[in-house]
Design an enzyme around this catalytic site. Structure first.
Site, short mmCIF file in Angstrom:
data_model
loop_
_atom_site.label_atom_id
_atom_site.label_comp_id
_atom_site.label_asym_id
_atom_site.label_seq_id
_atom_site.Cartn_x
_atom_site.Cartn_y
_atom_site.Cartn_z
N GLY A 116 -70.41 94.82 -23.97
CA GLY A 116 -71.61 95.21 -23.25
C GLY A 116 -72.61 94.08 -23.15
N SER A 150 -65.23 95.23 -18.73
CA SER A 150 -63.78 95.36 -18.67
C SER A 150 -63.29 96.39 -19.68
CB SER A 150 -63.12 94.01 -18.98
OG SER A 150 -63.52 93.04 -18.04
N GLU A 234 -64.06 82.57 -27.04
CA GLU A 234 -63.31 82.88 -25.83
C GLU A 234 -62.27 81.82 -25.48
OE1 GLU A 234 -65.78 85.88 -23.06
OE2 GLU A 234 -66.45 83.81 -22.95
#
Length: 382
Positions: A116, A150, A234
């Site tokens: 979020g 997602s 990431e």
């Protein structure tokens, strides 16, 4: 595109390939598949800590696993957000109680997560978030909207960046809260239909959703530091696995160019060779940065490289097809969703590659400010 290991690592590769060959079957349910991976200890192999039901492997074997998984035609991962983003963040910033509560469930494939972060008006500019969280006894009440979330439709939990200090601006007064998604009437998930006709992204609306006070990661008011740490996770071996998929897509485009005769066009040949060469550059860059910490520009460089490359591949795939690329595989009917072939899906989906995960403009700004030391870009007051 093997990593080039030998000896025991290649024995390990054979073992991984055999295991995946037995387990991967057509029509696998994605949540059940996560539990299959968890039961075998394959979730959390790159974590800095073990003891949560995961096994830990060195970088070389993490690469072997990622590459073989990419080749195996296994289902897309539903648990990667929890495994690769939240879990390393909890290991770095979470309390012992938070790690004990959430890491075993992630490692077992029992709980799925969504992220979020982005909001309308605060997408790549993450410091502009307006979602608020107000302390109410032993919990927080979260209200606001997130977008481009997602897998929110399948997630059990969401880690939410929210303002816990009224009147705060930009980087100040933010906290990272762990919010359960099963809160009817307080959380609403609305799928966003994409150009491809699918709905991988969602809008999420919070209306007084509850988050327990002990589920604030890194402490109240430290959300910006924790959020930036999370974004640093990431990159890693997953980029090498991503490149396996890219190489397979490029191979299909090359074969289509040969079959259609488009390869006889010198311009098309030049574009095909350039795509191949740039993919090799991406691989060497990923290997160069693998396992390195503290390189502020590495994630942005990697994103710029693969986002533009994949988008150009989609454009090339359509150019190779020619006029027939504009016709779907089946006759369209107004009463049913339209269908796309693989190249059309590649072209349409890759339009978003230079936007999601931080737009190209944001990545260049990060490199300019954090690597080159150029003056910071002025931003309006939120």
């Amino acid at each position: 595109m093997d990593f080039g290991f030998g000896g025991e690592d290649e024995i390990f590769r054979a073992e991984v390939r055999e295991w995946l060959g037995v387990q991967v079957r057509p029509g696998l349910d994605r949540r059940a598949w996560e539990r299959t991976l968890g039961a075998a200890g394959w979730i959390g192999i790159g974590w800095a800590e073990e003891g949560y039901g995961n096994r830990t492997l060195g970088l070389t074997r993490q690469v072997v696993w990622a590459e073989e998984y990419a080749r195996s035609s296994a289902p897309p991962r539903s648990g990667h957000i929890g495994e690769n983003l939240l879990a390393p963040t909890l290991i770095a910033h979470g309390s012992p109680e938070q790690k004990g509560r959430f890491l075993p469930a992630i490692a077992a494939g029992d709980e799925l997560w969504c992220q979020g972060y982005s909001e309308p008006g605060a997408g790549s500019d993450l410091a502009g978030v307006r979602t608020g969280a107000v302390r109410d006894g032993d919990c927080y009440r979260v209200s606001g909207q997130k977008i481009w979330t997602s897998l929110a439709q399948d997630a059990d939990w969401c880690f939410v960046l929210a303002r816990t200090e009224a009147g705060s601006r930009r980087h100040r007064g933010l906290s990272l809260l762990l919010v359960p998604m099963d809160q009817p009437g307080r959380i609403e998930v609305r799928p966003i239909r994409q150009l491809t006709g699918t709905s991988d992204f969602n809008e999420v609306f919070f209306d007084g959703a509850r988050a327990r006070a002990e589920h604030v990661v890194g402490g109240e008011g430290n959300g910006w530091q924790v959020a930036m740490s999370l974004l640093g996770f990431e990159r890693g071996v997953s980029t090498l696995a991503q490149q396996i998929g890219f190489a397979e897509e490029l191979g299909r485009v090359v074969r289509a160019a040969v079959d259609s005769g488009a390869v006889d066009d010198p311009v098309v040949r030049e574009r095909l060779v350039r795509q191949w060469a740039e993919l090799r550059v991406m691989r060497w860059n990923a290997l160069r940065t693998l396992g390195r910490a503290g390189d502020a520009g590495a994630p942005s460089v990697a994103k710029l490289l693969w986002g533009g490359w994949h988008q150009r591949l989609g454009e090339l795939a359509m150019a190779v097809r020619g006029a027939v690329g504009g016709v779907g595989p089946r006759e369209w009917e107004a009463s049913s969703p339209y269908e796309l072939d693989a190249f059309q899906h590649l072209f349409l989906f890759s339009r978003a590659d230079t936007v999601y995960g931080g737009s190209d403009q944001i990545q260049r700004t990060i490199i300019a400010e954090r690597v080159l030391g150029l003056p910071r870009e002025p931003k309006g007051v939120v």
